[in-house]
Design a protein around this motif. Structure first.
Motif, mmCIF file in Angstrom:
data_model
loop_
_atom_site.group_PDB
_atom_site.id
_atom_site.type_symbol
_atom_site.label_atom_id
_atom_site.label_comp_id
_atom_site.label_asym_id
_atom_site.label_seq_id
_atom_site.Cartn_x
_atom_site.Cartn_y
_atom_site.Cartn_z
ATOM 1 N N ALA A 1 -29.227 9.533 55.803
ATOM 2 C CA ALA A 1 -30.151 9.498 54.736
ATOM 3 C C ALA A 1 -31.516 10.454 55.059
ATOM 4 O O ALA A 1 -31.978 10.691 54.164
ATOM 5 N N ALA A 2 -31.767 10.473 56.148
ATOM 6 C CA ALA A 2 -32.823 11.474 56.345
ATOM 7 C C ALA A 2 -32.603 12.578 56.596
ATOM 8 O O ALA A 2 -33.276 13.708 56.002
ATOM 9 N N LEU A 3 -31.193 13.042 56.303
ATOM 10 C CA LEU A 3 -30.886 14.554 56.116
ATOM 11 C C LEU A 3 -30.734 14.823 54.934
ATOM 12 O O LEU A 3 -31.112 15.752 54.172
ATOM 13 N N GLY A 4 -30.690 13.664 54.082
ATOM 14 C CA GLY A 4 -30.511 13.550 52.389
ATOM 15 C C GLY A 4 -31.837 13.838 52.158
ATOM 16 O O GLY A 4 -31.908 14.625 51.077
ATOM 17 N N ASN A 5 -32.726 13.263 52.805
ATOM 18 C CA ASN A 5 -34.126 13.349 52.338
ATOM 19 C C ASN A 5 -34.536 14.911 52.721
ATOM 20 O O ASN A 5 -35.387 15.580 51.713
ATOM 21 N N LEU A 6 -34.228 15.440 53.715
ATOM 22 C CA LEU A 6 -34.267 17.003 53.948
ATOM 23 C C LEU A 6 -34.011 17.788 52.829
ATOM 24 O O LEU A 6 -34.503 18.524 52.597
ATOM 25 N N VAL A 7 -32.828 17.689 52.638
ATOM 26 C CA VAL A 7 -32.043 18.287 51.240
ATOM 27 C C VAL A 7 -32.864 18.086 50.089
ATOM 28 O O VAL A 7 -33.212 19.059 49.170
ATOM 29 N N SER A 8 -33.238 16.747 49.745
ATOM 30 C CA SER A 8 -33.877 16.541 48.537
ATOM 31 C C SER A 8 -35.283 17.179 48.529
ATOM 32 O O SER A 8 -35.778 17.705 47.454
ATOM 33 N N ASP A 9 -36.094 17.380 49.608
ATOM 34 C CA ASP A 9 -37.302 17.901 49.853
ATOM 35 C C ASP A 9 -37.265 19.342 49.538
ATOM 36 O O ASP A 9 -38.128 19.938 48.923
ATOM 37 N N VAL A 10 -36.058 19.909 50.206
ATOM 38 C CA VAL A 10 -35.973 21.321 49.971
ATOM 39 C C VAL A 10 -35.719 21.665 48.545
ATOM 40 O O VAL A 10 -36.304 22.965 48.217
ATOM 41 N N ALA A 11 -34.963 20.906 47.890
ATOM 42 C CA ALA A 11 -34.424 21.463 46.698
ATOM 43 C C ALA A 11 -35.594 20.958 45.694
ATOM 44 O O ALA A 11 -35.681 21.770 44.795
ATOM 45 N N GLY A 12 -36.479 20.174 45.989
ATOM 46 C CA GLY A 12 -37.489 19.788 45.103
ATOM 47 C C GLY A 12 -38.554 21.166 45.091
ATOM 48 O O GLY A 12 -39.166 21.290 44.038
ATOM 49 N N LEU A 13 -38.525 21.816 46.136
ATOM 50 C CA LEU A 13 -39.555 22.949 46.140
ATOM 51 C C LEU A 13 -38.921 24.081 44.966
ATOM 52 O O LEU A 13 -39.959 24.874 44.477
ATOM 53 N N GLY A 14 -37.718 24.208 44.979
ATOM 54 C CA GLY A 14 -37.192 25.162 44.052
ATOM 55 C C GLY A 14 -37.047 24.612 42.456
ATOM 56 O O GLY A 14 -37.036 25.425 41.698
ATOM 57 N N LEU A 15 -36.761 23.347 42.349
ATOM 58 C CA LEU A 15 -36.695 22.663 40.995
ATOM 59 C C LEU A 15 -38.154 22.426 40.541
ATOM 60 O O LEU A 15 -38.210 22.040 39.126
#
Length: 223
Positions: A142-156
């Motif tokens: 879940a923590a790694l999924g949160n990392l992916v979500s935050d990084v994707a949010g920067l681009g989206l």
């Protein structure tokens, strides 16, 4: 379990500052995010834009067109504020507060939706792939999924802006004194909280496509 961290992230001061940065620069431009309505009192914590270095970093991060638009809006706002210093201004009407609420809620619905949906999908895939190989726990996935979500949010974020700007929601017609009133700040904060709550709940839709452990065991027993 997954909704709580999303709400905590949405209410962090850093996210609020990031949204206010984009909205302040583009309130009169092509973007959709509302202006940051209201100001902080002297008792509130000092934010980066209240310092010379923070303001300088903010200005240098803007595009030339954004700087020009921001300068024009600041000059207009300050001239109105000076002219209204001695005037008694009525609090914002219920219609104005609704506009403030909607203007604050709509972008956060998009942010909450993307943040939660990406976190759930990424966390699940990590748990089923890397988690199986290295034996990591569900919380680590879940923590790694949160990392992916935050990084994707920067681009989206830019795509969310472009999509929401097509709604054509009118900007609240507030004068400087009304923008500083507690009614305006309360409406703005409520819009952000409710908007991100709705977005996070909607962003849980990937859970509909995931099978529980009991269902997987039942299918395996049938096979």
């Amino acid at each position: 379990m997954l909704l709580a961290p999303c709400l905590r992230r949405a209410l962090r001061p850093s996210l609020s500052l990031a949204v206010s940065r984009v909205s302040g620069a583009r309130s009169e431009g092509p973007g959709f995010l509302p202006r940051r309505l209201g100001t902080h009192s002297a008792k509130d914590p000092v934010e980066p834009l209240n310092t010379a270095q923070g303001a300088r970093d903010f200005v240098y991060s803007l595009h030339p067109k954004e700087r020009k638009t921001l300068l024009q809006e600041l000059q207009r706002f300050e001239s109105m504020a000076i002219a209204q210093e001695e005037m008694e201004v009525e609090p914002p009407s219920s219609a104005q507060r609704r506009y403030v609420f909607l203007h604050s809620a709509i972008p956060f619905i998009g942010f909450g939706f993307l943040d939660n949906a990406i976190m759930i999908v990424a966390g699940t895939q990590i748990e089923l792939s890397i988690g199986v190989i290295f034996g990591i726990s569900t919380m680590v996935a879940a923590a790694l999924g949160n990392l992916v979500s935050d990084v994707a949010g920067l681009g989206l974020a830019g795509y969310v802006e472009a999509l929401a700007s097509r709604l054509g929601l009118p900007s609240p017609d507030l004068n400087p004194k009304q923008a500083d009133m507690w009614q305006t700040r309360l409406s703005s904060q409520l819009g952000k909280v409710i908007g991100v709550t709705i977005g996070c709940i909607l962003g849980m839709f990937p859970l509909m496509f995931f099978k529980s452990e009991e269902e997987e065991k039942l299918e395996e027993s049938k096979n």
